[in-house]
Design a protein around this motif. Sequence first.
Motif, PDB file in Angstrom:
ATOM      1  N   ALA A  63      36.844 -50.712  86.876  1.00 56.93           N
ATOM      2  CA  ALA A  63      36.966 -50.183  88.242  1.00 56.93           C
ATOM      3  C   ALA A  63      36.847 -51.292  89.284  1.00 56.93           C
ATOM      4  O   ALA A  63      37.410 -51.192  90.377  1.00 56.93           O
TER       5      ALA A  63
ATOM      6  N   SER B  18      42.202 -46.620  80.694  1.00 56.15           N
ATOM      7  CA  SER B  18      40.981 -47.000  81.414  1.00 56.15           C
ATOM      8  C   SER B  18      41.114 -48.472  81.766  1.00 56.15           C
ATOM      9  O   SER B  18      41.813 -49.228  81.083  1.00 56.15           O
TER      10      SER B  18
ATOM     11  N   TRP C 194      34.294 -47.866  84.793  1.00 53.98           N
ATOM     12  CA  TRP C 194      35.711 -47.680  84.438  1.00 53.98           C
ATOM     13  C   TRP C 194      36.443 -46.796  85.420  1.00 53.98           C
ATOM     14  O   TRP C 194      35.869 -45.874  85.984  1.00 53.98           O
ATOM     15  N   LEU C 195      37.712 -47.088  85.589  1.00 55.77           N
ATOM     16  CA  LEU C 195      38.603 -46.155  86.270  1.00 55.77           C
ATOM     17  C   LEU C 195      39.506 -45.574  85.180  1.00 55.77           C
ATOM     18  O   LEU C 195      40.170 -46.329  84.457  1.00 55.77           O
TER      19      LEU C 195
ATOM     20  N   ARG D 240      36.621 -42.151  88.490  1.00 54.84           N
ATOM     21  CA  ARG D 240      35.694 -43.256  88.255  1.00 54.84           C
ATOM     22  C   ARG D 240      34.633 -42.767  87.277  1.00 54.84           C
ATOM     23  O   ARG D 240      34.053 -41.706  87.464  1.00 54.84           O
TER      24      ARG D 240
END
Length: 420
Positions: free
Chosen positions: A258, A255, A285-286, A281
């Motif tokens: 984002a 993670s 967070w991504l 997404r």
Amino acid sequence: MSICATLYVQGDTPALQGSLHIPGSKNSAMPLLTLAALQTQPVTVKQVPNISDITHLLALLAYAGSSAVNQDNQVTFKGLHLETGPYTFPVALSTRLRGAIYALALPASRGIHARLESIGGDFIGSRSFTPHLRALAGFGLHVSGEGNAVGITGGHPRPSEFSIDDKGITATSLAIIVAASLDGESIIKDASLETECDDVLAAARHFGAQAERDGRTLIVKGPFQPTDTPIGVPSDHLVWGTFAIAAAMTGGSTSCEAILIDHRFAPVIEALRSFGISVVRDGYWLKTFGRPVRPATLETGMYPKFPSDLLPQMMALAVSAPGTSVFKESHYGSRFDHLPGMEKMGARISMVEGDVHIHGATPVTGALLEGAGIRETTALALLALTADGPSVIRKAASVARGYEDLAQTLCRMGATIHFG
Ligand SMILES: CC(=O)N[C@H]1[C@@H](OP(=O)(O)OP(=O)(O)OC[C@H]2O[C@@H](n3ccc(=O)[nH]c3=O)[C@H](O)[C@@H]2O)O[C@H](CO)[C@@H](O)[C@@H]1O
Ligand SMILES: C=C(OP(=O)(O)O)C(=O)O
């Protein structure tokens, strides 16, 4: 920074997991630092990666009259003091990095004679300096170039219109930097579409120049206007991609914030998804998770095509993906120094009309290996993580040119890997 040359990798790595810190991009940081080095007042560049290419570039820029303090990923230049030259840059520095070419921007901006011998960087196919010569000659400078040497031998720089015919990063960026330093409008045609060049256009605007892109034509109007606002280096999509690949190869997850993810990550995200890896997404967070579940086909080229600098690592990923993945290296024609090492570990690879076919879901075993360029060595390290038994990768020092802490980050994620 001490550079250890051997990488020891314990295989049989469990699912790697981690919250990633993404440093600034190497290939954006170097031209941004050069623009900052051209300013006559003190300026600060933030999110500068702590890698050997940056250390060596800063030494070259200092040699040309722009010294800086480099601490905690932040570089503060004291203000440019160019001498009348000529400058012959130390070979011990120029031979370390491709980005050495940027040091010529400082003397070029004033028409001062200068010479770089033995410009280094990864040895990948026939990497031409012809566009770099155009990036200087296009402004009226007299230049010389033989092999890996480039010199400014005379002339006076003036705003101009010319074709640079470049598909890389450094020649187009060098031209933008010189254009922004001059008083008047330059038009650079057939410029590269690489995202790093857009970072240089944005940085030129930050330093008071006008700088726009119309497709492959760049319109840049200097001179600079003084500013003391710090500038930041965008996050490195290649570093993020490398750790996302490592996690996927071991069935793990990553993670990262984002907000750090911009358009340059799109081809990398698309490639991971084409192997069936989840990239989602989740609030701030991504996240990436899951193993590769199918083969993929990738071709490198200028943005928005897939970046060549992540293809070797994707080839390592393909060894653990079911089916046959196909890789076309269109930028360099070939960038395959890691393939013999991958085969030595047991990867099944065939060449079909210049394309690399990787027949995946193949178990690999640890081996004694030799590194090559930054990304090729990294690809071997990634594959070694998944091998049965330990591997030793000699001649691995190039990794420190492009990764702040490859081994430490992988260890934090659960791997056992170290330089020694
Ligand atoms: C320091 C830096 O920023 N390095 C990057 C930069 O290198 P750099 O900008 O130096 O570009 P390359 O060395 O890849 O290419 C230089 C020039 O030679 C041409 N060329 C290249 C290879 C070849 O086999 N034949 C040929 O003619 C290219 O089209 C380009 O116009 O851009 C490359 C492409 O994004 C990246 O892989 C490098 O990591
Ligand atoms: C090839 C690379 O770098 P350089 O052009 O600096 O050798 C790279 O970053 O993968």
